[in-house]
Design an enzyme around this catalytic site. Structure first.
Site, PDB file in Angstrom:
ATOM      1  N   CYS A  35       0.863 -17.809  24.056  1.00  0.00           N
ATOM      2  CA  CYS A  35       0.799 -18.690  22.889  1.00  0.00           C
ATOM      3  C   CYS A  35       0.959 -17.881  21.607  1.00  0.00           C
ATOM      4  O   CYS A  35       1.625 -18.322  20.665  1.00  0.00           O
ATOM      5  CB  CYS A  35      -0.534 -19.437  22.867  1.00  0.00           C
ATOM      6  SG  CYS A  35      -0.864 -20.425  24.331  1.00  0.00           S
ATOM      7  N   ASP A  68      -9.794  17.360  -0.870  1.00  0.00           N
ATOM      8  CA  ASP A  68      -9.738  17.762  -2.274  1.00  0.00           C
ATOM      9  C   ASP A  68     -11.132  18.223  -2.698  1.00  0.00           C
ATOM     10  O   ASP A  68     -12.140  17.680  -2.224  1.00  0.00           O
ATOM     11  CB  ASP A  68      -9.280  16.580  -3.125  1.00  0.00           C
ATOM     12  CG  ASP A  68      -9.079  16.966  -4.578  1.00  0.00           C
ATOM     13  OD1 ASP A  68      -8.507  18.035  -4.816  1.00  0.00           O
ATOM     14  OD2 ASP A  68      -9.501  16.198  -5.454  1.00  0.00           O
ATOM     15  N   CYS A 112       3.299   1.639   2.846  1.00  0.00           N
ATOM     16  CA  CYS A 112       4.627   1.039   2.649  1.00  0.00           C
ATOM     17  C   CYS A 112       5.533   2.015   1.901  1.00  0.00           C
ATOM     18  O   CYS A 112       6.707   2.179   2.242  1.00  0.00           O
ATOM     19  CB  CYS A 112       4.503  -0.265   1.857  1.00  0.00           C
ATOM     20  SG  CYS A 112       3.474  -1.534   2.630  1.00  0.00           S
ATOM     21  N   CYS A 137       0.852  -1.185   0.000  1.00  0.00           N
ATOM     22  CA  CYS A 137       0.000   0.000   0.000  1.00  0.00           C
ATOM     23  C   CYS A 137       0.892   1.241   0.000  1.00  0.00           C
ATOM     24  O   CYS A 137       2.122   1.152   0.078  1.00  0.00           O
ATOM     25  CB  CYS A 137      -0.915   0.014   1.228  1.00  0.00           C
ATOM     26  SG  CYS A 137      -0.001   0.098   2.789  1.00  0.00           S
ATOM     27  N   ASP A 177      -9.248  10.956  -4.328  1.00  0.00           N
ATOM     28  CA  ASP A 177      -9.820   9.870  -5.119  1.00  0.00           C
ATOM     29  C   ASP A 177      -8.940   8.632  -5.178  1.00  0.00           C
ATOM     30  O   ASP A 177      -9.296   7.646  -5.799  1.00  0.00           O
ATOM     31  CB  ASP A 177     -10.153  10.348  -6.537  1.00  0.00           C
ATOM     32  CG  ASP A 177      -8.906  10.774  -7.312  1.00  0.00           C
ATOM     33  OD1 ASP A 177      -7.774  10.513  -6.841  1.00  0.00           O
ATOM     34  OD2 ASP A 177      -9.063  11.362  -8.393  1.00  0.00           O
TER      35      ASP A 177
END
Length: 848
Positions: free
Chosen positions: A112, A521, A16, A13, A720
Site C-alpha cells: 500500500c 571546532d 541538499c 538544508c 555552530d
C-alpha cells in the site's frame, strides 16, 4: 568563470547543497557552490554556462525556479545578483518548498505504501513525496494543489486528509488507532468464538456429509460466511479496492486464502459426489481462524505502535492552549492562536510559557530540560530570551512575545521531529524495492505451488493443493517487512529528541552510526564560547593605557568576533575615539585609520606580519600565554606594536568526559582552530585530543574534512551551524551545537539543543542502537519470509509427511508483525547516558 545565482525551492538544508555541489563539480571540479537553504538561494561560480548548470541541478533533483536565475560574465555577482531583491528583480513568490502533511487512510502493508508513494510522486507539480506506514501519513513538497494530491491518493484506492494542526492530527490518529484496535479485537473475538470450538470439534470428529449432519455443516458454512462478511469484511473490501486499481496488497492475500478455504469447504458440502472421497475435507474453521488470528495480531500491533510516537506527543503536550496577555493594562486569558508578536505576557510560578519572547520584568529559573535535555533550571531576567514549552519556576515574569505559533522554537522542533520521523534511512531502500513486487510474487508462488502439488503431489492432490497454496498466501503477508524500518526510525528519532538532539532525517540517522572520525571546532564547542582577557602587555611609550583602550573599543565594537566581546569587557570604561576606513578580515582581525592618518591593526600574528610590525620583543611573554591555551591579540598603531592581550576561552567542564566517551565509541577526534599551534595544542591536550589543525581560516575547515574523507574516513563535523556551514555540509553528518538557531536547524544533519559534546555522544549512541534495531527487524522480516514461504509450499513434506496448517500460517504472520513492533519498542528503554563515565554522571547529578 561565470557567476550564477538561482532560487532553488527544493533546497531544504546543507545536505541538499552538498548534493548540488557534487553534481556541478562532477563537470567542473573547480566550481564553487554555496547555498542558503533559509533563503532558497544558490550561488555558483563555474566555467559552465547557465543551461549546463540548470540541467545538472535538475538531474540532481533540484530544478531551478524558472525566473530565479541571475548571471554575470565575471566571477563576481552583479548588483542584481547580490543583496536584497529589488522592484526590477523580485524574488519569485513560491510556497513549493513548504512540506504539506496528509493523513493517509486504508494502508495495510508495504505494498500500500508503494501504491500511495507512486500516486503522489507522479502527480504533476510534486517535487518530493514521502509516505510513512508507521505514522499513516505522507509529506509532500511541490506546487500541486491539495485537491490534486487527494485525488491522486483516492485514485490509488486510499484516502487522504490534509493535516493543518499537528497536535489535532496526532490526537485524532491516536483515537483512530484505539478505535481500530477495539474493532479488531471484537472482530477477532467473534471469529475465534466460532472458529475455536469448530477446530476442536474437527480433532475429535470426522464430518459425515450425509443426512442431517450435512445440513448442519451447511448451516455452519453459512455462519462462517456471516463472520467473513462482518468481522472479515475489511479484508475483502481492501482486496476488491486493490483489484479495481490493478494492485495487490496484504488484504488480497488474506482474502484469497480465507475465501479459497471457505469455497472449497462449501463445494464439499454441496457437491460431495463431485469430489474424490479422499479429498472431502472441510476447512470452515481455517477461514475463521485466519481472520481471527490476523485480527488479533493487528490489534496487538496497533497497541504496540501506539507507543512509538510518545516523544512527539510529549513535545506536543508542551504547547499551551491559552496565554495570559496584558492588553490596555488588563490581564486576560486568551486563546493561544490569538496571541501576536509584540504582546506582553505574564507567566506565573509553575506555568509553561506559551510563546517565545524576551523578558521585560521579573526574575525566575526556567526548566528547559524537555527542549534541551539539560536538567538544571536556567536563571532568566530582563533582556533574556525565553522559549515556549519551558516551565517557569517560583518567580513571576512579564515578557514580550517575539515568535508565536509554529514559528516558536518549540514549534520548529516539533515540525522537525515529525518530519524526521516520517523519513526513511537508506537502509530501508531494499525493503522498499522488495515490497513493491512482493505481493504479486507471492501470488505467483502460490499458483506455482498449487500446480506442482496438483500435478505431481501425492494423494489426495486436491487437498494438498488447497492447503499449500492457501498457506503460502497467508504466511507471506508483508506487514513485518513494511514496519521493519519506519517503526524503529520513528522511535529512534523520538528518543534523540528526548535527549536534546534534533535529527534532520533518516539519512543523517544512518550516517551517524557509521562515523569513524569526528572533527570538532574549538571555540564554543570544546570551550565555553565566553572568552575573557587573562593577560595584557602595553608596549607603546607614546600611548597611555586609556588611549589604547579607546582604540580597542573603537575597533572591536564594530566586530562580531567572540574575542571582540572579551576585549570590550576588559576595556568597558573607555570612550571610543573616531576612526575611519574600518575593515574586517576573516580569520585575521580588523583594520582602520585614525584621523591623523596612522593605520590601526588589531588581530593575530598573521595580520601583524602583513603590516610589517615586529613582535620579537614580546615573544617570551606570548609563548607563556599560549602555553596556558590563550589566544594572543596584538594592537598595532602605525608601524609599531602598541599592546598585546591574552584571551582565553576556558574548556567546558564536561568536554574532557564527552571526548572520552566519543573515543571509547571508536571514533578519532580531530580539533580545528584558528589559534596558534601552541594555544590550540594546549586546549587539545587538556581535552584529551591528539590530532590538531591550528592557524586555520574558516574556509580551511571544509578542506580538512575533504582531506580526511580522501583517506577513507567517514567524518562528522561539530560546529555552530553558521560559520562552519560549508564544513558541516561537506561532512557525512554535521552536528550544529548550540541553542537551535534557524540557521543551525536548517543547515545541520543533527542539531544539539544544549551546549555539550555529550549530545554528540548521545546522538551517535542512539543512531547505532537504532540502526542495529532496524537490521534486526529487516533480518527478521526477510528471514521469516525466506523460511516461511518454502515451508508453507511443502519443502518439509518429504521429511514430516505433513503440510503446514493455514491456521499456523495465520498465527505466524500475525506474530511476525507483533515481533517487529515489539523489538522496535525496545529502543524506548535505551538510555545513551548510561555510557557516560560514572564520575561525570555523579558530578552532574549532584549539581542538580
Amino acid at each position: 568563470m561565470n557567476a550564477h545565482r538561482y532560487r532553488i525551492d527544493a533546497m531544504h538544508c546543507q545536505g541538499c547543497v552538498k548534493r548540488m555541489r557534487a553534481a556541478v563539480q562532477a563537470e567542473d571540479v573547480e566550481a564553487e557552490v554555496v547555498g542558503d537553504p533559509a533563503e532558497k538561494r544558490l550561488d555558483i561560480d563555474t566555467r559552465l554556462d547557465a543551461e549546463q548548470v540548470s540541467a545538472l541541478l535538475t538531474e540532481a533533483g533540484y530544478p531551478p525556479n524558472d525566473d530565479g536565475h541571475r548571471q554575470t560574465g565575471s566571477g563576481e555577482p552583479d548588483a542584481a545578483a547580490s543583496g536584497s531583491p529589488s522592484a526590477d528583480h523580485p524574488t519569485p513568490a513560491s510556497d513549493d518548498s513548504r512540506p504539506r502533511r496528509f493523513s493517509i487512510d486504508g494502508m495495510t502493508c508495504a505494498g500500500c505504501v508503494n501504491a500511495v508513494q507512486k500516486a503522489l510522486s507522479t502527480t504533476t507539480g510534486v517535487q518530493h513525496a514521502q509516505v510513512d506506514f508507521a505514522g499513516e501519513s505522507a509529506l509532500v513538497t511541490g506546487s500541486a494543489s491539495d485537491e490534486a494530491l487527494i485525488d491522486a491518493v483516492r485514485s490509488a484506492g486510499y484516502d487522504a486528509t490534509p493535516v493543518e494542526d499537528l497536535q489535532t492530527a496526532n490526537e485524532r490518529r491516536q483515537q483512530d488507532a484505539e478505535r481500530r484496535m477495539r474493532r479488531h479485537a471484537i472482530e477477532s473475538a467473534v471469529s475465534l468464538a466460532l472458529g475455536l470450538p469448530l477446530m476442536l470439534a474437527m480433532f475429535v470428529h470426522t464430518p459425515a456429509l450425509t443426512g442431517g449432519e450435512r445440513w448442519l455443516w451447511f448451516a455452519l458454512g453459512m455462519a462462517t460466511l456471516g463472520v467473513l462478511a462482518t468481522a472479515g469484511r475489511r479484508f475483502f473490501d481492501g482486496a476488491f479496492k486493490a483489484f479495481r486499481h490493478h494492485q495487490a496488497n496484504m488484504d488480497t492475500l488474506i482474502a484469497l486464502g480465507s475465501a479459497a478455504a471457505w469455497l472449497y469447504s462449501m463445494a464439499v458440502v454441496l457437491f460431495p459426489g463431485a469430489i474424490p472421497e479422499g479429498s472431502r475435507h472441510l476447512y470452515f474453521e481455517a477461514s475463521l481462524m485466519i481472520v481471527g488470528l490476523i485480527g488479533l495480531g493487528q490489534a496487538l500491533e496497533l497497541r504496540a505502535r501506539g507507543r512509538t510516537s510518545q516523544a512527539l506527543s510529549r513535545l506536543l503536550d508542551l504547547g499551551s492552549d491559552t496565554a495570559r496577555v496584558i492588553r490596555e493594562g488588563r490581564e486576560l486569558d486568551v486563546d493561544i492562536d490569538t496571541v501576536t508578536t509584540g504582546e506582553r505576557i505574564r507567566v506565573r510560578p509553575g506555568e509553561r510559557l506559551p510563546v517565545d519572547g524576551e523578558v521585560e520584568t521579573g526574575e525566575s529559573y526556567i526548566d528547559e530540560s524537555m527542549l534541551t535535555g539539560e536538567p538544571t533550571p536556567v536563571r532568566k531576567s530582563a533582556g533574556q530570551a525565553v522559549s515556549a514549552g519551558t516551565l517557569n519556576g517560583q518567580g513571576s515574569l512579564v515578557y514580550r512575545a517575539t515568535q508565536v505559533g509554529d514559528d516558536t522554537r518549540l514549534g520548529r522542533i516539533v515540525d522537525q521531529v515529525a518530519r524526521a520521523q516520517a523519513s526513511r534511512p537508506p537502509i530501508g531502500a531494499l525493503a522498499d524495492r522488495v515490497s513493491a513486487v512482493f505481493v504479486p510474487s507471492v501470488m505467483i508462488a502460490a499458483m506455482l505451488t498449487a500446480l506442482i502439488w496438483f500435478n505431481v503431489g501425492p494423494a489426495p492432490q486436491l487437498i494438498h493443493t488447497l492447503i499449500a497454496a492457501t498457506t503460502v498466501l497467508i504466511i507471506a503477508c508483508p506487514c513485518a517487512l513494511g514496519l521493519a524500518t519506519p517503526i524503529s526510525t520513528m522511535i529512534g528519532i523520538g528518543k534523540a529528541a528526548e535527549h536534546g538532539v534534533l535529527v534532520r532525517d533518516g539519512e543523517a540517522l544512518q550516517s551517524a552510526s557509521r562515523l569513524t572520525t569526528l572533527v570538532v571546532d574549538k571555540t564554543g564547542t570544546l570551550t565555553e564560547g565566553k572568552p575573557r582577557v587573562i593577560g595584557r602587555h602595553d608596549e607603546s611609550p607614546s600611548l597611555s593605557r586609556a588611549e589604547i583602550d579607546a582604540i580597542v573599543v573603537a575597533l572591536e565594537r564594530r566586530s562580531e568576533h567572540p574575542l571582540a566581546a572579551a576585549l570590550l569587557a576588559a576595556t568597558h570604561d573607555a570612550d571610543a575615539i573616531t576612526i575611519r576606513d574600518f575593515e574586517s578580515y576573516s580569520g585575521r582581525g580588523v583594520t582602520a585609520t585614525l584621523d591623523d592618518g596612522r593605520g590601526l591593526w588589531l588581530g593575530n600574528e598573521a595580520m601583524m606580519s602583513d603590516a610589517g610590525i615586529d613582535l620579537t620583543g614580546l615573544r617570551e611573554t606570548t609563548t607563556q600565554w599560549q602555553q596556558q591555551a590563550a589566544s594572543v591579540i596584538y594592537l598595532g598603531v602605525g608601524d609599531a606594536l602598541a599592546a598585546a592581550f591574552a584571551v582565553r576561552d576556558p574548556l567546558r567542564d564536561d568536554s574532557q568526559a564527552a571526548i572520552a566517551r566519543i573515543q571509547a565509541a571508536g571514533l578519532r577526534v580531530v580539533m580545528l582552530s584558528g589559534d596558534s599551534e601552541t594555544a590550540a595544542r594546549a586546549i587539545a591536550t587538556e581535552a584529551g585530543i591528539d590530532e590538531v589543525h591550528a592557524g586555520l581560516l574558516p574556509a580551511d575547515k571544509q578542506r580538512i574534512v575533504e582531506m580526511l574523507q580522501g583517506r577513507g574516513e567517514r567524518v562528522g563535523m561539530v560546529g555552530d551551524g553558521i560559520n562552519d556551514a560549508p564544513a558541516l555540509a561537506q561532512a557525512e553528518v554535521g552536528f550544529a551545537i548550540g541553542h537551535g538557531t534557524d540557521v543551525a536547524i536548517e543547515s545541520a544533519g543533527m542539531t544539539l539543543m544544549r551546549d555539550s559534546l555529550h549530545g554528540v555522544a548521545d546522538a551517535i549512541a542512539i543512531s547505532r542502537a537504532t540502526l542495529a534495531n532496524i537490521r534486526q527487524n529487516l533480518w527478521g522480516a526477510f528471514g521469516y519470509n525466506a523460511l516461511g514461504i518454502p515451508i508453507a509450499a511443502g519443502v518439509l513434506y518429504p521429511i514430516t509427511g505433513a503440510l503446514l496448517s493455514p491456521l499456523l500460517a495465520a498465527l505466524a504472520m500475525s506474530l511476525s508483525s507483533v515481533t517487529v513492533v515489539s523489538n522496535a519498542n525496545r529502543l524506548r528503554w535505551f538510555d545513551p547516558e548510561r555510557q557516560r563515565p560514572q564520575a561525570t554522571h555523579d558530578r552532574e547529578t549532584a549539581a542538580t
